[in-house]
Design a protein around this motif. Structure first.
Motif, short mmCIF file in Angstrom:
data_model
loop_
_atom_site.label_atom_id
_atom_site.label_comp_id
_atom_site.label_asym_id
_atom_site.label_seq_id
_atom_site.Cartn_x
_atom_site.Cartn_y
_atom_site.Cartn_z
N GLU A 1 0.84 -1.20 0.00
CA GLU A 1 0.00 0.00 0.00
C GLU A 1 0.88 1.25 0.00
OE1 GLU A 1 -2.74 -0.04 3.21
OE2 GLU A 1 -3.69 -1.93 2.61
N GLY A 2 0.47 2.24 -0.80
CA GLY A 2 1.20 3.50 -0.85
C GLY A 2 2.07 3.61 -2.09
N GLU A 3 1.93 4.73 -2.80
CA GLU A 3 2.69 4.94 -4.05
C GLU A 3 4.19 4.87 -3.83
OE1 GLU A 3 5.03 7.67 -6.66
OE2 GLU A 3 4.46 8.00 -4.57
N SER A 4 4.68 5.45 -2.75
CA SER A 4 6.12 5.48 -2.50
C SER A 4 6.66 4.11 -2.08
CB SER A 4 6.44 6.52 -1.41
OG SER A 4 5.76 6.21 -0.20
N ASN A 5 5.79 3.22 -1.59
CA ASN A 5 6.24 1.90 -1.14
C ASN A 5 6.30 0.87 -2.27
OD1 ASN A 5 6.44 2.71 1.59
ND2 ASN A 5 4.23 2.39 1.88
N ILE A 6 5.58 1.11 -3.34
CA ILE A 6 5.50 0.12 -4.42
C ILE A 6 6.87 -0.15 -5.06
CG2 ILE A 6 4.52 -0.35 -6.71
CD1 ILE A 6 1.94 1.03 -5.74
N PRO A 7 7.64 0.89 -5.45
CA PRO A 7 8.95 0.59 -6.04
C PRO A 7 9.93 -0.04 -5.06
CG PRO A 7 8.25 2.84 -6.57
CD PRO A 7 7.35 2.33 -5.50
#
Length: 454
Positions: A273-279
């Motif tokens: 969850e979270g845009e910054s956590n995906i990469p």
């Protein structure tokens, strides 16, 4: 010999200056400026005003004036033949008109542009050209979209950037958590890219405070947009007001005003969850979505898509900058229904944590999985390989050039446009698109001058 050369140089300089003045005068007669008709109208109005004044005083001055003119012309033609005096008076009159207009324009130019680095006629011609440019909608986020906009603004003022608002990292993430505003980071970059004073504004908007318990790490641009959001009531109004203050060329719109949070399902079953956590999850993405699901689109964004002449998707991070816009169903549906040229700008390199080992076709299929409707007709890819030194540096981060698998792309129903669109000057340190070359290629393809290769 030195004196002769100096005299010749002065004569040449004088001729060049005279030619420049003449060319500058004739520029005012260029089509599209709407100057000729107003000059004629002004001259006609002046003559009518003089005639009206004469009628008001019972025409007495007219008779006297005509008599004086008649006697003067009769005297002139007896002394100087008509075939000499006529052209002379005509040329002298035209010279006075042009000289007067030139001085008037010079005064206006000095008032509008005191630095004198650009002629008023050139400014007007450029503005007319840009105002007649195509209505372009660019969709994405991150640095990729701002790079594209920086080049597109040289061709049109009718640009609408539709930007994702799923960012939850850095300064934007902090403002989102602490104040509850939509993340302004990507919008900030787009506003700076479309501004006339781009260099200074970019430096100002990107400036990050290094001291202060609350300010440290925040960029000035994010704080500016956050303050405008508080004053105007929402991010849309804040961006509109900021655009007017900054005099940007075009419009920047958030894809949605909903507080969207991304999630990604990895192939190993993890849910991130979270845009910054995906990469940072270091895995292959199987599926991606957002909470709340199916957020409503901004009506202005849908209207811009429906009125567009040209739609450009990307460049940018596939799963965290491009696809989040299509998680707003109305935006994907609107793009699929318009009958205008649509093109996707693929990244030059794969992105660790998102598109490792992806080919161009893999990028296309990832978008197609999210949006079953066909969103674009062609894909633009970079032709020339980066330098071996850069390839080695990127390989250490598990990033490689995106492979162009033409046959698979063609089977997916897309045309392949191949061009050199990498920033060669800036490629010493990193691999980025060249904003000017990228925009030039995209406009060539749009106008039909570019012949895509399959």
């Amino acid at each position: 010999m030195g004196n002769v050369s100096s005299v010749k140089k002065k004569k040449i300089d004088k001729i060049n200056r005279n030619n420049y003045r003449v060319n500058r005068w004739f520029k005012w007669l260029s089509p599209g400026l709407f100057v000729k008709r107003w000059l004629l109208l002004s001259a006609s109005g002046f003559c009518l005003a003089v005639l009206g004044g004469a009628i008001w005083v019972k025409l007495t001055p007219i008779y006297r004036l005509l008599g004086l003119v008649s006697r003067s012309l009769e005297f002139l033609t007896t002394v100087v033949p008509h075939y000499i005096s006529g052209p002379f008076v005509l040329i002298f009159g035209a010279f006075l008109v042009l000289w007067g207009q030139s001085r008037t324009v010079g005064s206006i130019t000095n008032a509008i542009n005191p630095n004198g680095d650009e002629e008023l006629v050139d400014m007007l011609l450029a503005r007319r050209r840009l105002n007649r440019g195509p209505k372009i909608v660019a969709i994405g986020g991150g640095t990729g979209l701002s790079t594209l906009l920086r080049g597109l603004k040289q061709y049109s003022n009718n640009i609408t950037a539709i930007v994702t608002v799923a960012d939850d990292g850095g300064s934007s993430g902090r403002l989102r958590r602490e104040i509850g505003v939509l993340p302004p980071g990507d919008i900030r970059n787009c506003l700076a890219a479309l501004a006339d004073e781009e260099k200074l504004l970019t430096e100002l908007f990107q400036y990050r405070f290094e001291a202060g318990a609350g300010l440290s790490g925040h960029s000035f641009g994010n704080l500016f947009l956050t303050a405008m959001s508080e004053i105007t009531g929402d991010l849309e109004q804040a961006v509109t007001a900021s655009s007017q203050v900054l005099a940007i060329r075009g419009t920047v719109l958030p894809a949605t005003l909903s507080d969207v949070s991304l999630w990604a399902e990895m192939e190993d079953g993890r849910l991130v969850e979270g845009e910054s956590n995906i990469p940072l999850a270091k895995g292959k993405i199987r599926n991606i979505g957002c909470l709340p699901a199916n957020p409503p689109a901004l009506p202005a964004a849908i209207a811009a898509i429906e009125e567009a002449d040209y739609i450009i998707i990307g460049p940018g991070s596939l799963y965290t900058s491009i696809i989040p816009n299509f998680l707003v169903p109305e935006i994907a549906a609107a793009i699929s229904q318009v009958k205008v040229p649509r093109i996707y700008v693929c990244n030059i390199m794969t992105q660790p944590g998102e598109t490792e080992e992806y080919s161009v076709a893999d990028h296309i299929q990832a978008i197609d999985r999210i949006c079953p409707q066909k969103l674009f007709d062609a894909v633009l890819v970079h032709r020339k390989a980066p330098s071996p030194e850069l390839l080695q540096r990127y390989a250490e981060e598990n990033s490689h050039p995106v492979y162009i698998d033409r046959e698979t792309i063609t089977k997916l129903g897309r045309r392949v446009v191949i061009a050199n669109i990498m920033d060669e000057k800036g490629s010493i340190n990193s691999i980025r698109h060249d904003s000017s070359q990228l925009a030039r290629v995209l406009l060539r393809w749009y106008s039909g001058k570019w012949q895509p290769k399959f």
